[in-house]
Scaffold this motif. Structure first.
Motif, PDB file in Angstrom:
ATOM      1  N   ARG A  58       4.915  18.237 -27.780  1.00  0.00           N
ATOM      2  CA  ARG A  58       3.662  18.851 -27.355  1.00  0.00           C
ATOM      3  C   ARG A  58       3.911  19.963 -26.350  1.00  0.00           C
ATOM      4  NH1 ARG A  58      -0.985  16.035 -27.902  1.00  0.00           N
ATOM      5  NH2 ARG A  58      -1.990  18.029 -27.562  1.00  0.00           N
ATOM      6  N   ALA A  59       2.958  20.861 -26.263  1.00  0.00           N
ATOM      7  CA  ALA A  59       2.978  21.903 -25.238  1.00  0.00           C
ATOM      8  C   ALA A  59       1.624  21.912 -24.552  1.00  0.00           C
ATOM      9  CB  ALA A  59       3.279  23.273 -25.853  1.00  0.00           C
ATOM     10  N   PRO A 100      -2.874  16.143 -31.263  1.00  0.00           N
ATOM     11  CA  PRO A 100      -1.899  15.070 -31.035  1.00  0.00           C
ATOM     12  C   PRO A 100      -1.435  14.463 -32.354  1.00  0.00           C
ATOM     13  CG  PRO A 100      -4.121  14.305 -30.541  1.00  0.00           C
ATOM     14  CD  PRO A 100      -4.230  15.771 -30.813  1.00  0.00           C
ATOM     15  N   HIS A 101      -0.194  14.029 -32.372  1.00  0.00           N
ATOM     16  CA  HIS A 101       0.368  13.353 -33.545  1.00  0.00           C
ATOM     17  C   HIS A 101       1.094  12.103 -33.072  1.00  0.00           C
ATOM     18  CE1 HIS A 101      -0.371  16.730 -36.248  1.00  0.00           C
ATOM     19  NE2 HIS A 101       0.230  17.534 -35.412  1.00  0.00           N
ATOM     20  N   PRO A 102       0.971  11.001 -33.764  1.00  0.00           N
ATOM     21  CA  PRO A 102       1.830   9.858 -33.435  1.00  0.00           C
ATOM     22  C   PRO A 102       3.278  10.228 -33.718  1.00  0.00           C
ATOM     23  CG  PRO A 102       0.694   9.483 -35.509  1.00  0.00           C
ATOM     24  CD  PRO A 102       0.100  10.729 -34.927  1.00  0.00           C
ATOM     25  N   PRO A 103       4.215   9.679 -32.976  1.00  0.00           N
ATOM     26  CA  PRO A 103       5.625   9.975 -33.266  1.00  0.00           C
ATOM     27  C   PRO A 103       5.948   9.648 -34.721  1.00  0.00           C
ATOM     28  CG  PRO A 103       5.403   8.799 -31.182  1.00  0.00           C
ATOM     29  CD  PRO A 103       4.047   8.767 -31.828  1.00  0.00           C
ATOM     30  N   LEU A 134       3.702  24.387 -43.440  1.00  0.00           N
ATOM     31  CA  LEU A 134       2.838  25.432 -43.984  1.00  0.00           C
ATOM     32  C   LEU A 134       1.399  24.951 -44.155  1.00  0.00           C
ATOM     33  CD1 LEU A 134       5.211  27.054 -46.635  1.00  0.00           C
ATOM     34  CD2 LEU A 134       4.543  27.971 -44.404  1.00  0.00           C
ATOM     35  N   ASP A 135       1.186  23.631 -44.118  1.00  0.00           N
ATOM     36  CA  ASP A 135      -0.152  23.072 -44.218  1.00  0.00           C
ATOM     37  C   ASP A 135      -0.798  22.921 -42.844  1.00  0.00           C
ATOM     38  OD1 ASP A 135      -2.279  22.141 -45.796  1.00  0.00           O
ATOM     39  OD2 ASP A 135      -1.739  20.053 -45.388  1.00  0.00           O
ATOM     40  N   PHE A 136      -0.261  23.634 -41.840  1.00  0.00           N
ATOM     41  CA  PHE A 136      -0.847  23.683 -40.488  1.00  0.00           C
ATOM     42  C   PHE A 136      -0.740  22.354 -39.738  1.00  0.00           C
ATOM     43  CE2 PHE A 136      -3.053  26.841 -43.018  1.00  0.00           C
ATOM     44  CZ  PHE A 136      -3.017  27.957 -42.210  1.00  0.00           C
ATOM     45  N   ARG A 137       0.200  21.495 -40.134  1.00  0.00           N
ATOM     46  CA  ARG A 137       0.300  20.226 -39.433  1.00  0.00           C
ATOM     47  C   ARG A 137       0.864  20.418 -38.032  1.00  0.00           C
ATOM     48  NH1 ARG A 137       2.993  14.625 -41.810  1.00  0.00           N
ATOM     49  NH2 ARG A 137       2.441  13.295 -40.045  1.00  0.00           N
ATOM     50  N   TYR A 138       1.698  21.434 -37.848  1.00  0.00           N
ATOM     51  CA  TYR A 138       2.351  21.657 -36.563  1.00  0.00           C
ATOM     52  C   TYR A 138       2.075  23.079 -36.084  1.00  0.00           C
ATOM     53  CZ  TYR A 138       4.799  17.696 -38.580  1.00  0.00           C
ATOM     54  OH  TYR A 138       5.077  16.503 -39.188  1.00  0.00           O
ATOM     55  N   LEU A 139       2.166  23.276 -34.776  1.00  0.00           N
ATOM     56  CA  LEU A 139       1.998  24.611 -34.217  1.00  0.00           C
ATOM     57  C   LEU A 139       3.061  25.550 -34.789  1.00  0.00           C
ATOM     58  CD1 LEU A 139       1.351  23.879 -30.417  1.00  0.00           C
ATOM     59  CD2 LEU A 139      -0.311  24.681 -32.092  1.00  0.00           C
ATOM     60  N   ALA A 183      15.544  22.948 -43.305  1.00  0.00           N
ATOM     61  CA  ALA A 183      15.812  21.689 -42.603  1.00  0.00           C
ATOM     62  C   ALA A 183      15.760  20.506 -43.557  1.00  0.00           C
ATOM     63  CB  ALA A 183      14.805  21.503 -41.475  1.00  0.00           C
ATOM     64  N   ASP A 184      16.596  19.512 -43.284  1.00  0.00           N
ATOM     65  CA  ASP A 184      16.587  18.269 -44.056  1.00  0.00           C
ATOM     66  C   ASP A 184      15.882  17.135 -43.313  1.00  0.00           C
ATOM     67  OD1 ASP A 184      18.041  19.234 -46.292  1.00  0.00           O
ATOM     68  OD2 ASP A 184      19.897  19.088 -45.131  1.00  0.00           O
ATOM     69  N   SER A 185      15.620  17.313 -42.011  1.00  0.00           N
ATOM     70  CA  SER A 185      14.991  16.244 -41.245  1.00  0.00           C
ATOM     71  C   SER A 185      14.203  16.848 -40.094  1.00  0.00           C
ATOM     72  CB  SER A 185      16.034  15.254 -40.710  1.00  0.00           C
ATOM     73  OG  SER A 185      17.039  15.931 -39.964  1.00  0.00           O
ATOM     74  N   PHE A 186      13.086  16.222 -39.784  1.00  0.00           N
ATOM     75  CA  PHE A 186      12.203  16.671 -38.696  1.00  0.00           C
ATOM     76  C   PHE A 186      11.656  15.442 -37.988  1.00  0.00           C
ATOM     77  CE2 PHE A 186       7.866  17.163 -37.177  1.00  0.00           C
ATOM     78  CZ  PHE A 186       7.971  18.248 -36.323  1.00  0.00           C
ATOM     79  N   GLU A 187      11.556  15.538 -36.677  1.00  0.00           N
ATOM     80  CA  GLU A 187      10.974  14.453 -35.888  1.00  0.00           C
ATOM     81  C   GLU A 187       9.969  15.033 -34.903  1.00  0.00           C
ATOM     82  OE1 GLU A 187      12.311  10.984 -32.669  1.00  0.00           O
ATOM     83  OE2 GLU A 187      13.663  12.649 -33.153  1.00  0.00           O
ATOM     84  N   HIS A 188       8.821  14.376 -34.769  1.00  0.00           N
ATOM     85  CA  HIS A 188       7.854  14.756 -33.738  1.00  0.00           C
ATOM     86  C   HIS A 188       7.831  13.688 -32.661  1.00  0.00           C
ATOM     87  CE1 HIS A 188       4.309  16.271 -31.708  1.00  0.00           C
ATOM     88  NE2 HIS A 188       3.856  15.032 -31.691  1.00  0.00           N
ATOM     89  N   ARG A 189       7.907  14.133 -31.405  1.00  0.00           N
ATOM     90  CA  ARG A 189       7.796  13.233 -30.260  1.00  0.00           C
ATOM     91  C   ARG A 189       6.572  13.641 -29.447  1.00  0.00           C
ATOM     92  NH1 ARG A 189      13.963  12.076 -28.055  1.00  0.00           N
ATOM     93  NH2 ARG A 189      14.953  11.869 -30.132  1.00  0.00           N
ATOM     94  N   GLU A 190       5.740  12.696 -29.133  1.00  0.00           N
ATOM     95  CA  GLU A 190       4.493  12.988 -28.426  1.00  0.00           C
ATOM     96  C   GLU A 190       4.746  13.033 -26.925  1.00  0.00           C
ATOM     97  OE1 GLU A 190       0.405  14.021 -28.588  1.00  0.00           O
ATOM     98  OE2 GLU A 190       2.077  14.077 -29.981  1.00  0.00           O
ATOM     99  N   ILE A 191       5.572  14.019 -26.526  1.00  0.00           N
ATOM    100  CA  ILE A 191       5.839  14.259 -25.114  1.00  0.00           C
ATOM    101  C   ILE A 191       5.575  15.734 -24.840  1.00  0.00           C
ATOM    102  CG2 ILE A 191       7.530  12.405 -24.892  1.00  0.00           C
ATOM    103  CD1 ILE A 191       9.735  14.483 -25.185  1.00  0.00           C
ATOM    104  N   ALA A 192       5.216  16.038 -23.615  1.00  0.00           N
ATOM    105  CA  ALA A 192       4.912  17.425 -23.236  1.00  0.00           C
ATOM    106  C   ALA A 192       5.948  17.901 -22.229  1.00  0.00           C
ATOM    107  CB  ALA A 192       3.511  17.528 -22.651  1.00  0.00           C
ATOM    108  N   GLY A 193       6.457  19.091 -22.456  1.00  0.00           N
ATOM    109  CA  GLY A 193       7.448  19.597 -21.521  1.00  0.00           C
ATOM    110  C   GLY A 193       7.458  21.100 -21.391  1.00  0.00           C
TER     111      GLY A 193
END
Length: 354
Positions: free
Chosen positions: A118-119, A134-137, A151-156, A198-208
């Motif tokens: 997150r930002a 927000p997204h769950p991890p 491309l479906d706007f799931r992420y910034l 990319a072959d793998s992606f991870e989302h972490r619900e932390i802000a930094g």
């Protein structure tokens, strides 16, 4: 080894002030162990090394000056070429990287090609609000799923709320070859290509990361020349993404990637026409300058028709909403009459006629 020991933080600056750079890195420099810091001076009028004289920043950062200003897209690539650690993090010179972010990353090891987080947006009045939804991890594996979600706007579409494996960006550099100058849509180009490879992606619900919104940062543009520049960058970005997808993606993934990209391009073009150029009617889109880049000029008719359909749908939606309200009021009256058959009207609800 902490997360910060595996990260190169790349900051590209053009005519940035010393106060901006110090504010950006204040929390990072306070750490005992910190990421590798690479400052790219993108041909500033006054060399960044001179601007930072007397500051603590040069003691902890590598400052590299480019001979000419080539734009943010190419400057970031220059930073990647100088980075030495496993992951790359990008930051804009006038934002803020929080030192505590790296401790939060240590909750789990870094493993995927891209790590999203997150930002926060800092508004001109000092208020701070989360940026994006927000997204769950979660984790995604496989290039088609990763690119499709992006491309479906799931992420910034920004780059500064992500970490990228350096070797992923090195493969991107090799596929691009000569970097075009982009003053706009550089985040789109870098991210679309990274998510496509990319072959793998991870989302972490932390802000930094704190994105600082300045009063002079306006979405709308004025003047035909500014519109042409932005439209030209949009065409350049999509031309580049298409070329790299054609050249580098396996055949079984290429068709789906290009379909997803075409759908995303429609959104980009419509946003340029309506939100940025301010064309809020079909006729206004058709009246946009004739000398737009070919990729956009040919889409004016389509854009006008699509906007007309959108506006018609919105009108119909409003009418349906009004009818639903009238039906709800009629149902309330009927329910009252059923519950008060003696004709007691003391508490009768307002009729559908108001």
């Amino acid at each position: 080894m902490g997360a910060q020991d595996r990260i190169s933080l790349i900051v590209c600056a053009y005519n940035a002030g010393r106060d901006d750079i110090e504010r950006l890195l204040d929390g990072v420099l306070a750490l005992d162990a910190r990421p590798e810091i690479v400052l790219i001076d993108d041909g500033s009028d006054v060399p960044l090394s001179e601007v930072l004289q007397g500051s603590a920043v040069p003691d902890h950062a590598r400052v590299h000056r480019l001979g000419t200003n080539g734009g943010l897209f190419a400057a970031r690539a220059a930073g990647v070429a100088l980075a030495t650690r496993d992951y790359v993090q990008f930051a804009d010179a006038d934002d803020v990287v929080e030192g505590g972010f790296y401790a939060a990353l240590d909750a789990a090891p870094l493993e995927t090609d891209i790590v999203g987080f997150r930002a926060l947006t800092v508004h001109a009045d000092g208020t701070v609000v989360p940026r994006g939804e927000p997204h769950p991890p979660h984790r995604l594996d496989g290039a088609p799923a990763i690119l499709g979600a992006f491309l479906d706007f799931r992420y910034l579409f920004s780059v500064w709320n992500k970490l990228y494996r350096r070797d992923l960006l090195e493969r991107q550099r090799a596929a691009i070859g000569s970097y075009p100058r982009l003053n706009h849509y550089e985040d789109l180009a870098l991210n679309a290509l990274a998510f496509g490879m990319a072959d793998s992606f991870e989302h972490r619900e932390i802000a930094g990361y704190r994105y600082v919104q300045h009063p002079d940062q306006m979405t709308a543009i004025t003047g035909a020349s500014a519109l042409r520049e932005m439209a030209g960058d949009l065409q350049t970005a999509y031309d580049l993404i298409e070329r790299v997808f054609h050249d580098s993606l396996p055949e079984e993934e290429r068709a789906a990637a290009l379909r997803n990209l075409a759908a995303r391009e429609v959104q980009s073009v419509m946003r340029l026409f309506t939100e940025i150029a301010g064309a809020d009617t079909p006729d206004a889109i058709l009246a946009l300058p004739d000398d737009l880049p070919p990729r956009l000029a040919t889409r004016r008719g389509f854009g006008a028709a699509l906007l007309g359909e959108r506006q018609a749908m919105n009108t119909l939606r409003d009418r349906l909403s009004d009818h639903r309200d009238r039906i709800d009021r009629l149902n309330a009256v009927m329910a009252h009459l059923r519950n008060h058959p003696t004709g007691d009207t003391a508490s009768r609800p307002q009729s559908a006629e108001g």
